[in-house]
Design a protein around this motif. Structure first.
Motif, PDB file in Angstrom:
ATOM      1  N   GLU A  50       0.801  -1.218   0.000  1.00  0.00           N
ATOM      2  CA  GLU A  50       0.000   0.000   0.000  1.00  0.00           C
ATOM      3  C   GLU A  50       0.838   1.275   0.000  1.00  0.00           C
ATOM      4  N   GLU A  51       2.125   1.180   0.289  1.00  0.00           N
ATOM      5  CA  GLU A  51       2.975   2.370   0.259  1.00  0.00           C
ATOM      6  C   GLU A  51       3.374   2.756  -1.153  1.00  0.00           C
ATOM      7  N   ARG A  52       3.138   1.891  -2.117  1.00  0.00           N
ATOM      8  CA  ARG A  52       3.458   2.211  -3.512  1.00  0.00           C
ATOM      9  C   ARG A  52       2.241   1.925  -4.378  1.00  0.00           C
ATOM     10  N   LYS A  53       2.361   2.205  -5.654  1.00  0.00           N
ATOM     11  CA  LYS A  53       1.226   2.036  -6.563  1.00  0.00           C
ATOM     12  C   LYS A  53       0.819   0.567  -6.605  1.00  0.00           C
ATOM     13  N   ILE A  54      -0.452   0.306  -6.303  1.00  0.00           N
ATOM     14  CA  ILE A  54      -0.881  -1.091  -6.227  1.00  0.00           C
ATOM     15  C   ILE A  54      -1.806  -1.478  -7.364  1.00  0.00           C
ATOM     16  N   ALA A  55      -2.206  -0.538  -8.202  1.00  0.00           N
ATOM     17  CA  ALA A  55      -3.154  -0.855  -9.271  1.00  0.00           C
ATOM     18  C   ALA A  55      -2.620  -1.955 -10.172  1.00  0.00           C
ATOM     19  N   ALA A  56      -3.473  -2.947 -10.447  1.00  0.00           N
ATOM     20  CA  ALA A  56      -3.176  -4.034 -11.389  1.00  0.00           C
ATOM     21  C   ALA A  56      -1.864  -4.744 -11.073  1.00  0.00           C
ATOM     22  N   GLN A  57      -1.674  -5.107  -9.800  1.00  0.00           N
ATOM     23  CA  GLN A  57      -0.440  -5.785  -9.401  1.00  0.00           C
ATOM     24  C   GLN A  57      -0.632  -7.278  -9.150  1.00  0.00           C
ATOM     25  N   VAL A  89     -10.678  -5.728  -2.159  1.00  0.00           N
ATOM     26  CA  VAL A  89      -9.460  -5.119  -1.650  1.00  0.00           C
ATOM     27  C   VAL A  89      -9.654  -3.614  -1.565  1.00  0.00           C
ATOM     28  N   PHE A  90      -9.556  -3.078  -0.345  1.00  0.00           N
ATOM     29  CA  PHE A  90      -9.781  -1.650  -0.097  1.00  0.00           C
ATOM     30  C   PHE A  90     -11.127  -1.190  -0.655  1.00  0.00           C
ATOM     31  N   GLY A  91     -12.122  -2.080  -0.568  1.00  0.00           N
ATOM     32  CA  GLY A  91     -13.473  -1.711  -0.981  1.00  0.00           C
ATOM     33  C   GLY A  91     -13.763  -1.845  -2.454  1.00  0.00           C
ATOM     34  N   LEU A  92     -12.765  -2.221  -3.260  1.00  0.00           N
ATOM     35  CA  LEU A  92     -12.981  -2.331  -4.701  1.00  0.00           C
ATOM     36  C   LEU A  92     -12.998  -3.795  -5.132  1.00  0.00           C
ATOM     37  N   ASP A 149     -24.673   5.820 -12.837  1.00  0.00           N
ATOM     38  CA  ASP A 149     -23.519   5.917 -13.734  1.00  0.00           C
ATOM     39  C   ASP A 149     -22.601   4.718 -13.539  1.00  0.00           C
ATOM     40  N   ARG A 150     -23.046   3.564 -14.011  1.00  0.00           N
ATOM     41  CA  ARG A 150     -22.277   2.335 -13.818  1.00  0.00           C
ATOM     42  C   ARG A 150     -21.023   2.303 -14.690  1.00  0.00           C
ATOM     43  N   ALA A 151     -21.085   2.965 -15.823  1.00  0.00           N
ATOM     44  CA  ALA A 151     -19.905   3.007 -16.690  1.00  0.00           C
ATOM     45  C   ALA A 151     -18.755   3.701 -15.976  1.00  0.00           C
ATOM     46  N   ALA A 152     -19.067   4.766 -15.250  1.00  0.00           N
ATOM     47  CA  ALA A 152     -18.028   5.481 -14.508  1.00  0.00           C
ATOM     48  C   ALA A 152     -17.460   4.595 -13.402  1.00  0.00           C
ATOM     49  N   ALA A 153     -18.343   3.862 -12.715  1.00  0.00           N
ATOM     50  CA  ALA A 153     -17.875   2.952 -11.662  1.00  0.00           C
ATOM     51  C   ALA A 153     -16.960   1.880 -12.244  1.00  0.00           C
ATOM     52  N   HIS A 154     -17.330   1.353 -13.418  1.00  0.00           N
ATOM     53  CA  HIS A 154     -16.505   0.359 -14.096  1.00  0.00           C
ATOM     54  C   HIS A 154     -15.125   0.925 -14.420  1.00  0.00           C
ATOM     55  N   ALA A 155     -15.089   2.177 -14.884  1.00  0.00           N
ATOM     56  CA  ALA A 155     -13.818   2.811 -15.232  1.00  0.00           C
ATOM     57  C   ALA A 155     -12.942   2.995 -13.995  1.00  0.00           C
ATOM     58  N   VAL A 156     -13.567   3.356 -12.865  1.00  0.00           N
ATOM     59  CA  VAL A 156     -12.811   3.541 -11.622  1.00  0.00           C
ATOM     60  C   VAL A 156     -12.190   2.221 -11.181  1.00  0.00           C
ATOM     61  N   VAL A 157     -12.967   1.142 -11.265  1.00  0.00           N
ATOM     62  CA  VAL A 157     -12.450  -0.170 -10.879  1.00  0.00           C
ATOM     63  C   VAL A 157     -11.240  -0.537 -11.738  1.00  0.00           C
ATOM     64  N   ASN A 158     -11.348  -0.328 -13.047  1.00  0.00           N
ATOM     65  CA  ASN A 158     -10.239  -0.653 -13.941  1.00  0.00           C
ATOM     66  C   ASN A 158      -8.997   0.168 -13.639  1.00  0.00           C
ATOM     67  N   GLU A 159      -9.211   1.400 -13.182  1.00  0.00           N
ATOM     68  CA  GLU A 159      -8.061   2.288 -12.957  1.00  0.00           C
ATOM     69  C   GLU A 159      -7.374   2.036 -11.618  1.00  0.00           C
ATOM     70  N   TYR A 160      -8.155   1.650 -10.593  1.00  0.00           N
ATOM     71  CA  TYR A 160      -7.585   1.602  -9.257  1.00  0.00           C
ATOM     72  C   TYR A 160      -7.521   0.213  -8.626  1.00  0.00           C
ATOM     73  N   SER A 161      -8.233  -0.777  -9.165  1.00  0.00           N
ATOM     74  CA  SER A 161      -8.258  -2.087  -8.526  1.00  0.00           C
ATOM     75  C   SER A 161      -6.894  -2.764  -8.599  1.00  0.00           C
ATOM     76  N   MET A 162      -6.503  -3.352  -7.459  1.00  0.00           N
ATOM     77  CA  MET A 162      -5.227  -4.059  -7.411  1.00  0.00           C
ATOM     78  C   MET A 162      -5.308  -5.395  -8.137  1.00  0.00           C
ATOM     79  N   VAL A 163      -6.503  -6.003  -8.137  1.00  0.00           N
ATOM     80  CA  VAL A 163      -6.675  -7.357  -8.654  1.00  0.00           C
ATOM     81  C   VAL A 163      -7.268  -7.322 -10.059  1.00  0.00           C
ATOM     82  N   VAL A 164      -6.673  -8.102 -10.950  1.00  0.00           N
ATOM     83  CA  VAL A 164      -7.158  -8.225 -12.317  1.00  0.00           C
ATOM     84  C   VAL A 164      -7.429  -9.704 -12.584  1.00  0.00           C
ATOM     85  N   GLY A 165      -8.575 -10.011 -13.190  1.00  0.00           N
ATOM     86  CA  GLY A 165      -8.920 -11.389 -13.503  1.00  0.00           C
ATOM     87  C   GLY A 165      -8.983 -11.626 -14.997  1.00  0.00           C
ATOM     88  N   ALA A 166      -8.429 -12.739 -15.449  1.00  0.00           N
ATOM     89  CA  ALA A 166      -8.472 -13.093 -16.872  1.00  0.00           C
ATOM     90  C   ALA A 166      -8.161 -14.572 -17.007  1.00  0.00           C
TER      91      ALA A 166
END
Length: 749
Positions: free
Chosen positions: A76-83, A103-106, A349-366
């Motif tokens: 959490e002390e460094r950038k955690i998005a998509a890690q 994670v952190f509410g997202l 505004d679900r599209a905006a919520a989706h964009a926020v998740v993509n930008e800040y979420s630490m976890v990515v699924g694929a």
């Protein structure tokens, strides 16, 4: 990964604690087992790769969720998005792992899916609904404490109405008076309007009342419209009679006396005196024409849709909004107001919520293959990371035992620090291409040992390798979860004995008491004379003997079916669905695709309250919408949406669970068949047994098929399969299950 891109696989690192209060929240109020804590320790501290073995119902998804939280705390002390990458070879497994991600509410960000963006957004929807419901609970609590907030809500509605409604100045005045009344009603709560704003609002209302209706707004003026449309606003047409048309309109407007702006009249005068128009003049003349058309054309819209609030009124409303917001923010009543704004934003505004998740979420699924696609590169770019070389600090691969090596290597190659493989090689193996396997056998005549090696998953090979490595460097790398929470203890012990203890994998203990799995009294009462078969019972065998019809192939080489068995299963499902109402979930498992389709066809012929259990869509059957979903209360008190009815092959059930599962055996026993072949070698014997029992001989598939239930497992089929002389050798789990059904915990009928 430490041994790959990051380098320094053998360097010593500080020990990371596996369980923290934040990570423990992932267990939904329950206490994690010792092995779950050990799995977290191993995953966080592995110098390279760790394996978590998750037998059925042992909470591996909770461990993955807790691991995500611990990784977030550590970074959490460094950038955690998509890690952190959560991957699997199947979409359902990815979605299942992401479903618990918080994670952190997202929630986790989803890349790809069966239907592309639709799947990505569908994962956000439950998270949004949960957040909105949570906010609404808080809002309701605030409103109960501060009754004045209801007047704030009413005032907000009036402010919104004043922005969009106003068929006439008189109606606008009435609307703005409602706003003023609403503000004055809040005076006793301390939410006072400033004297300046109140004065401005009163003056504006008086101004509206003084305005007279515009005749041009009530009926079309043919003379005016004819002259306005005759204006020449292009160079080529203006050269003909542009000045004359401008003078004609100007003269008419002066006679009409509508009080048009001085600027508009000046431009018309300039055009009337002009012989060589400039581009700017023509542009201004076109604007004049548009303005006049808007003024003189009648507004045919209904009054409720007319938008007549002028800029002065809108500016005044904005100022009132800001004053109200600033006043509320300084008081406790403002908490509910802010929460309500947030709730509305999430819903609308679900599209905006989706964009926020993509930008800040630490976890990515694929999935394994989509992990290296263009969508992943795009998401990395959105998160502000280098998208040219896709990599993650940690890669977690669920259902890893089912992925073939080539698929598995794709996400594994993206790890910088650690890889965690989660799975169970005692359940379904990795999928092989039958054509390739057949070709290898035909061209190279593989021995039985070579075939076993060929079918062995990379997960199993890595497990054995890492267990050997543990003995050398004492770093824990392989942990098997040993407490199951899904099944009745009797059923859990059966699965443990048949599929784990016999192979030296260790015992899987029961994590919940038998009382928690009892059938409801309402269901037992609805079952009537069949109630004794379910009261205090966990297993049944419904005997459909070969005399009632043998299994068959529709064509040589095709999948097997058995009509009498399919019909019997359909009848039992209908009986349970009627008795259980909307509180019982049912799964129907078979080893053959043709039998699956036949069972669904039989179910489609049955109706409950006039509604068919199955309906056909695009050539395939699926549960009717009325029978597709069920709401289940989780142990932590939350409510989850689960499947109410599913019919499928074993492959479609790994990771799934239902209250009651019916297993269709399909095969019928033919007396003496295994012995009527030439040869007496072990290989010949294996071939004989395979021809008789088919898929029932595969322990991996039997493990999955016999471990999806919570309360009861029902085998439907020819009992001779489990009682014949060869049964204990050929199908030991099936033979043991039949024996258990004949005891105090089951029934045979």
């Amino acid at each position: 990964m430490a041994a790959g891109r990051g380098g320094g696989a053998l360097c010593r690192r500080r020990t990371i604690k596996g369980l923290t209060p934040y990570a423990q929240e992932a267990f939904k109020g329950g206490k994690p087992t010792d092995k779950q804590i050990l799995a977290l320790d191993a995953a966080l501290n592995t110098p390279d790769l760790a394996i978590i073995i998750g037998p059925p119902g042992t909470g591996k998804t909770q461990v993955i969720a807790a691991l995500q939280r611990r990784l977030a705390e550590e970074t959490e002390e460094r950038k955690i998005a998509a890690q952190v990458l959560i991957s699997s070879f199947q979409h359902d497994a990815v979605d299942n792992a992401l479903d618990r991600s918080d994670v952190f509410g997202l929630p986790g960000a989803r890349v790809g899916g069966k239907r592309g963006a639709g799947d990505e957004e569908s994962l956000i929807a439950p998270w949004l609904e949960q957040r909105v419901a949570h906010l609404q609970e808080k809002i309701a609590k605030e409103y109960s404490q501060y009754p004045a907030l209801e007047r704030v809500r009413e005032l907000s509605t009036k402010l919104a109405l004043a922005r969009i409604v106003g068929a006439s100045p008189a109606q606008q005045a009435e609307t703005f008076e409602g706003v003023l009344d609403g503000l004055q009603a809040l005076a006793h709560s301390g939410l006072l309007l400033s004297s300046k704003l109140e004065s401005q609002l009163e003056d504006y209302i008086a101004q509206l009342k003084m305005q007279q209706p515009n005749p041009a707004g009530s009926r079309p003026d043919a003379e005016a419209l004819k002259r306005i449309r005759a204006l020449r606003v292009e160079a080529c047409s203006f050269a003909d009679d542009g000045a004359e048309r401008a003078w004609d309109l100007l003269s008419w407007l002066k006679r009409d006396g509508q009080g048009n702006s001085a600027e508009l009249m000046a431009w018309l005068q300039t055009a009337a005196d002009c012989s060589q128009p400039t581009a700017s003049m023509l542009q201004a003349l076109a604007a004049c024409q548009d303005q006049l058309l808007e003024q003189y054309l009648p507004d045919y819209r209904p009054p409720e849709l007319k938008r007549q609030t002028d800029p002065e009124g809108l500016a005044l409303l904005d100022e009132i909004d800001r004053h109200l917001e600033n006043t509320l923010r300084q008081r406790k009543q403002g908490v509910a107001w802010v929460l309500e704004q947030l709730s509305d934003s999430l819903e609308m505004d679900r599209a905006a919520a989706h964009a926020v998740v993509n930008e800040y979420s630490m976890v990515v699924g694929a999935t394994c293959q989509q992990a290296a696609g263009r969508q992943m590169a795009s998401l990395k770019s959105v998160a502000g990371l280098d998208s040219t070389d896709i990599e993650f600090d940690t890669v977690v691969i669920d259902e890893a035992a089912r992925a073939n090596p080539l698929d598995l290597f794709v996400p594994m190659s993206m790890s910088k620090r650690r890889i965690i493989l989660v799975g169970d090689d005692r359940q379904l193996p990795h999928m092989l291409e039958p054509d390739i396997e057949g070709q290898l056998q035909e061209e190279h005549q593989l021995t039985e040992r070579q075939l076993i090696a060929f079918r062995s998953s990379l997960f199993e090979r890595m497990r054995l390798k890492l267990q050997a490595l543990e003995k050398q460097d004492t770093n824990p790398r392989v942990v098997m979860l040993d407490t199951q929470f899904r099944m009745h203890p009797i059923l859990g012990s059966f699965v443990s004995e048949q599929f784990y203890e016999k192979d030296g994998m260790g015992k899987v203990n029961a994590g919940r008491a038998a009382e928690e799995f009892a059938f409801s009294e309402s269901l037992l009462n609805a079952l009537g004379e069949l109630a004794p078969l379910y009261r205090d019972r966990v297993c049944q065998w419904i005997d459909v003997s070969a005399a009632q019809g043998k299994d068959q192939r529709l064509q040589p080489g095709t999948s097997r079916i058995r009509d009498s068995e399919a019909q019997r299963i359909a009848e039992e499902v209908v009986r349970l669905m009627q008795a259980g109402g909307d509180s019982l979930s049912i799964g129907v498992i078979t080893f053959y695709a043709a039998q699956r389709d036949l069972i669904m066809e039989k179910l489609a012929q049955h109706r409950i309250d006039g509604v068919p259990l199955m309906e056909q869509r695009n050539g395939t059957y699926e549960p009717h919408e009325h029978f597709k979903w069920i709401r289940k209360m989780r142990g932590d008190g939350s409510v989850s949406l689960e499947e109410r009815l599913r019919v499928g092959s074993v492959d479609a059930f790994q990771g799934k669970e239902f209250d009651v599962v019916l297993l269709s055996c399909v095969r019928t026993y033919e007396q003496g068949k295994p012995r009527q072949v030439s040869g007496n070698t072990d290989t010949d014997r294996e071939k004989q047994l395979n021809r008789q029992f088919g898929f029932l001989r595969l322990p991996n598939r039997m493990n999955v098929a016999m471990s999806r239930q919570r309360q009861m497992l029902i085998c439907v089929g020819d009992a001779a399969l489990a009682t014949c002389a060869e049964a204990k050798e050929a199908v030991p789990a099936l033979a043991a299950f039949y024996q258990m059904c004949g005891g105090t915990h089951g029934s045979i009928r």
